[in-house]
Design an enzyme around this catalytic site. Structure first.
Site, PDB file in Angstrom:
ATOM      1  N   ASP A   1      18.599   6.438 -16.049  1.00  0.00           N
ATOM      2  CA  ASP A   1      17.417   5.611 -15.763  1.00  0.00           C
ATOM      3  C   ASP A   1      16.552   6.121 -14.619  1.00  0.00           C
ATOM      4  OD1 ASP A   1      18.290   3.937 -17.700  1.00  0.00           O
ATOM      5  OD2 ASP A   1      19.106   2.421 -16.349  1.00  0.00           O
TER       6      ASP A   1
ATOM      7  N   MET B   1      15.783   3.052 -23.043  1.00  0.00           N
ATOM      8  CA  MET B   1      16.632   2.395 -22.045  1.00  0.00           C
ATOM      9  C   MET B   1      15.882   2.180 -20.739  1.00  0.00           C
ATOM     10  SD  MET B   1      20.439   3.892 -22.571  1.00  0.00           S
ATOM     11  CE  MET B   1      21.443   3.301 -23.940  1.00  0.00           C
ATOM     12  N   GLY B   2      16.371   1.288 -19.922  1.00  0.00           N
ATOM     13  CA  GLY B   2      15.766   0.980 -18.629  1.00  0.00           C
ATOM     14  C   GLY B   2      15.659  -0.520 -18.452  1.00  0.00           C
TER      15      GLY B   2
ATOM     16  N   GLU C   1      13.721  41.161 -16.664  1.00  0.00           N
ATOM     17  CA  GLU C   1      12.950  42.326 -17.113  1.00  0.00           C
ATOM     18  C   GLU C   1      12.356  42.957 -15.852  1.00  0.00           C
ATOM     19  OE1 GLU C   1       9.439  41.177 -19.309  1.00  0.00           O
ATOM     20  OE2 GLU C   1       8.805  39.791 -17.755  1.00  0.00           O
TER      21      GLU C   1
ATOM     22  N   ARG D   1       0.965   5.172 -39.496  1.00  0.00           N
ATOM     23  CA  ARG D   1       1.824   4.054 -39.134  1.00  0.00           C
ATOM     24  C   ARG D   1       1.726   3.693 -37.662  1.00  0.00           C
ATOM     25  NH1 ARG D   1       6.490   5.203 -43.015  1.00  0.00           N
ATOM     26  NH2 ARG D   1       5.964   3.614 -44.526  1.00  0.00           N
TER      27      ARG D   1
END
Ligand code: ADP
Length: 734
Positions: free
Chosen positions: A151, A193-194, A612, A186
């Protein structure tokens, strides 16, 4: 000294990297380590939950999701009797201190244990549950917490272990929803979450270009749903083919009651006549392999935790990342402040809660609100135009920068054009108007939609650019790119006397996978490249099978070792070869000896990450042949050059979010510069203080022109840690 380590509360990706770092850093200092399984419950239960750890106990776990120690929620530990059992087990196992990786709850428990320690000892000694001498003049129990929570709601750290991975998981999922939503026009409602923290919802909304966000920290207007529906309707009218609403599970109405997905769906049905689809991301957000950022964060914090335990200061602390460095904050303060924010949210004091989250959180919310608009708030004013261009080579995240710069500038009434294919295109007049809706779907596209190619301006082309500036009435320029772009900007500055048209403000925005630019701690694109590299190395590791093989993995970075160093640390590579070292035979021989002893001690596989251009003389194939010749039959060597796949693919959440911040900053700043009638050339960057702009010449003083990398490179200090963690197991382990 002997320490215990637990992971507790909600699990989060990166916990394994922390366990590995704590264990190996402790063992390396001669501190013994006990892995305690199942969080605080394991401490209460004791017995086989306590497992002495050696070097190998934490081998091969960096790329694993979850936590090898397991985690749990413990009701027993919440009660004093439970904690007394925990103390008994710790004392009888001769444990002097603990590292606790977990969220607020777990760390609150750790603080209680510290406070009650002496009392429990006295009581336990009276019951003969521990030897009496242990209760006499006891040393304080040593506790260090590490923030483990997806979170990102913990005080005392800018990032908690798990948040970056969870954010990327959400972003990947919403990207997928975006493509299907677009096909069917749509509306999607995505729950993330949270409970009390909107970090994941807000940042994923910024990173995916979501159209609306609902978070716990924001005071909801009682008419919030009218506003939301109006905004979505305006978006559709302006040509948006789909809508995505992201909401945190803890979002609430103004009366404090939770907002449910079904409520949002019902509102959309009633007021817009759309059948919205709900996606609850749930526990996938906790899962999966940790991102390289996460692994390095956890490794660095874990090392700092051991350092604190090994020191003399008995204060219980949490080690967090503050301004990119591990810092300790007293556990008292961490727990008190985290509880304060939670209390503000629970009692509906949203403004205070938002203030406690810090300025950049509030800024991100403000930014999202602007970016999600269906159209700019004002018409174009008569202030000429600014040009935005991306110089080659392209870098993931460039589109986020351009998209945000365009929308922020247009929202302020500033007209914007895009120069295609960098300065070369600008010279040829390859310039086009870009409108608000043109950049709608850009946020998750790799590369640069404007086009970015390497091009060295000729003196003639500089004159042509001056003409284009006149023709398009350009009053300012935002130049997004890497070293090549910065160099071309120099040419424009030098030609100002000859072409007065060039006297307009220019702002450079650092975007290159190489992270080799001055004026910023990180460049946009580097996080995606790092992620691509570590992903590849994880896969290479699985191909090694039972063979005794070392892989040299060659990565980008020009003459800057950031990618090699960060990738080596994140993948647990045995070593890294950087241009900063200056390769020579002596060094190589030492490195090969280390590898040989590793294989002799039983290693099956080794990874060498090589930058490199690490050397003008020794390329990766040459190094391979030397290694093979000197391997004395202990191992074989193969080379993998990762090449362009490093800059491919969709940008990570970090590159999109930081790119958006830089793009917004550049747009606002150039408007200010134009308004003030200045013609400064500035370089933006992300630094400790936040996003800053520094005059070009000042920035270049921090640049090592000969070696083409910043003079100061903080990542070089990671090396000791990376090398310690990747050491082979000691030949004798009990
Ligand atoms: P997180 O650590 O992720 O916030 P929880 O809040 O569930 O998760 O806490 C994990 C565990 O830490 C709890 O199950 C409990 O054992 C211990 N813990 C949490 N809060 C307290 C408390 N106030 N006192 C003692 N132990 C606690």
């Amino acid at each position: 000294m002997r320490i215990g380590i637990i992971t507790s509360g909600g699990d989060s990706p990166g916990m394994n990297a922390a366990i590995r770092a704590v264990t190996r850093c402790a063992l390396d200092r001669g501190i013994e380590v006990v892995g305690i399984h199942e969080g605080w419950q394991g401490v209460v239960d004791g017995g086989d939950k306590f497992q002495p750890f050696n070097w190998r106990s934490v081998g091969g776990i960096l790329q694993l999701g979850g936590t090898i120690l397991g985690t749990a929620r413990s009701e027993d530990f919440r009660k004093p009797e439970g904690r007394r059992k925990a103390v008994r087990n710790l004392v009888n196992a001769d444990i002097d201190g603990m590292v606790v990786i977990g969220g607020d709850g777990s760390l609150t428990g750790a603080l209680l244990l510290y406070r009650e320690w002496a009392d429990h000892l006295t009581a336990l000694a009276a019951e003969n549950a521990i030897p009496a001498k242990k209760a006499k003049n006891p040393a304080p129990f040593r506790v260090v917490g590490l923030p483990g929570s997806i979170d990102n709601d913990q005080f005392g750290t800018d990032m908690s272990i798990g948040a970056d991975t969870a954010l990327n998981t959400i972003v990947e999922a919403v990207d997928k929803l975006n493509s299907t939503a677009d096909s069917h026009q749509r509306t999607f409602v995505v729950e993330v979450m949270g409970r009390r923290c909107g970090y994941l919802a807000l940042m994923s909304a910024v990173a995916t270009g979501a159209d609306w966000v609902l978070i716990p920290e924001e005071e909801m207007d009682s008419r919030w749903h009218y506003k939301m529906v109006d905004a979505l309707k305006r978006g559709r009218a302006a040509g948006r083919r789909h809508d995505v609403i992201i909401f945190a599970e803890g979002a609430r109405h103004s009366d404090g009651l939770p907002i449910k997905a079904d409520t949002i769906v019902e509102i959309l049905k009633q007021r817009m006549g759309v059948e919205a689809r709900v996606t609850v991301l749930g526990h996938v957000q906790r899962g999966g392999t940790a991102t390289p950022f996460e692994r390095n964060l956890a490794s660095r914090l874990g090392a700092a935790a051991v350092e604190h335990l090994a020191g003399d200061d008995p204060t219980p602390v949490m080690v967090g990342l503050i301004h990119n460095e591990p810092k300790t904050t007293s556990l008292e303060e961490v727990v008190a402040k985290s509880q304060a924010i939670n209390a503000e949210i629970d009692s509906g004091n949203f403004e205070q809660a938002l203030a406690l989250r810090g300025r950049s959180f509030a800024d991100s919310l403000e930014l999202l609100r602007t970016l999600a608009r269906a159209a700019p708030k004002q018409d174009v004013t008569d202030r000429g135009r600014i040009a935005v261009m991306t110089g080659g080579p392209d870098a993931p995240g460039m589109n986020a920068i351009v998209r945000t710069a365009l929308r922020i500038a247009r929202n302020e009434g500033q007209d914007v054009v895009g120069a295609r294919y960098g300065f070369g295109g600008l010279a040829q007049g390859d310039v086009q108007a870009i409108h608000w809706m043109d950049v709608q779907g850009w946020i998750n596209l790799g590369g640069s939609e404007l086009g970015a190619v390497r091009h060295e301006l000729t003196p003639e082309e500089i004159g042509q650019i001056a003409e284009q500036i006149k023709k398009w009435d350009l009053r300012g320029m935002i130049a997004v790119g890497g070293m090549e772009t910065y160099k071309e900007v120099r040419k424009l500055i030098d030609a100002r006397e000859r072409y007065p048209e060039l006297r307009i403000p220019i702002i450079c925005v650092p975007a290159t996978v190489d992270n080799n630019l001055p004026g910023t701690e990180i460049t946009i694109g580097a996080d995606t490249a790092l992620s691509n590299i570590v992903d590849a190395i994880d896969k290479i590791k699985y191909t090694a099978g039972a063979a005794h093989r070392a892989f040299i993995v060659e990565v980008f970075g020009r003459r800057c070792g950031y990618l090699a160093m960060a990738a080596a640390m994140a993948s647990g590579a045995e070593m890294e070869i950087l241009a900063e070292d200056g390769i020579n035979l002596d060094l190589l021989q030492k490195d090969i000896a280390v590898l040989r002893s590793g294989f002799a001690a039983g290693k099956k596989m080794g990874i060498v990450v090589m930058a490199e251009n690490a050397s003008p003389y020794y390329n990766s194939d040459f190094v391979r042949r030397i290694m093979e010749a000197e391997a004395q039959g202990f191992f074989q060597v193969q080379t993998t050059i990762l090449g362009h796949l490093q800059r491919g693919g969709v940008p990570t959440a970090f590159d999109r979010i930081q790119g958006s911040r830089l793009g917004a900053f550049a747009a606002r700043r150039i408007i200010d510069e134009i308004a003030a009638g200045r013609d400064q050339v500035l370089v933006t960057g992300i630094q400790r203080r936040g996003v800053v702009a520094t005059p070009y010449d000042e920035v270049m003083e921090d640049f090592d022109l000969e070696h083409e990398r910043p003079k100061e490179q903080p990542f070089m200090s990671w090396r000791t840690l990376a090398d310690t963690l990747a050491k082979p197991a000691p030949s004798v382990e009990e």
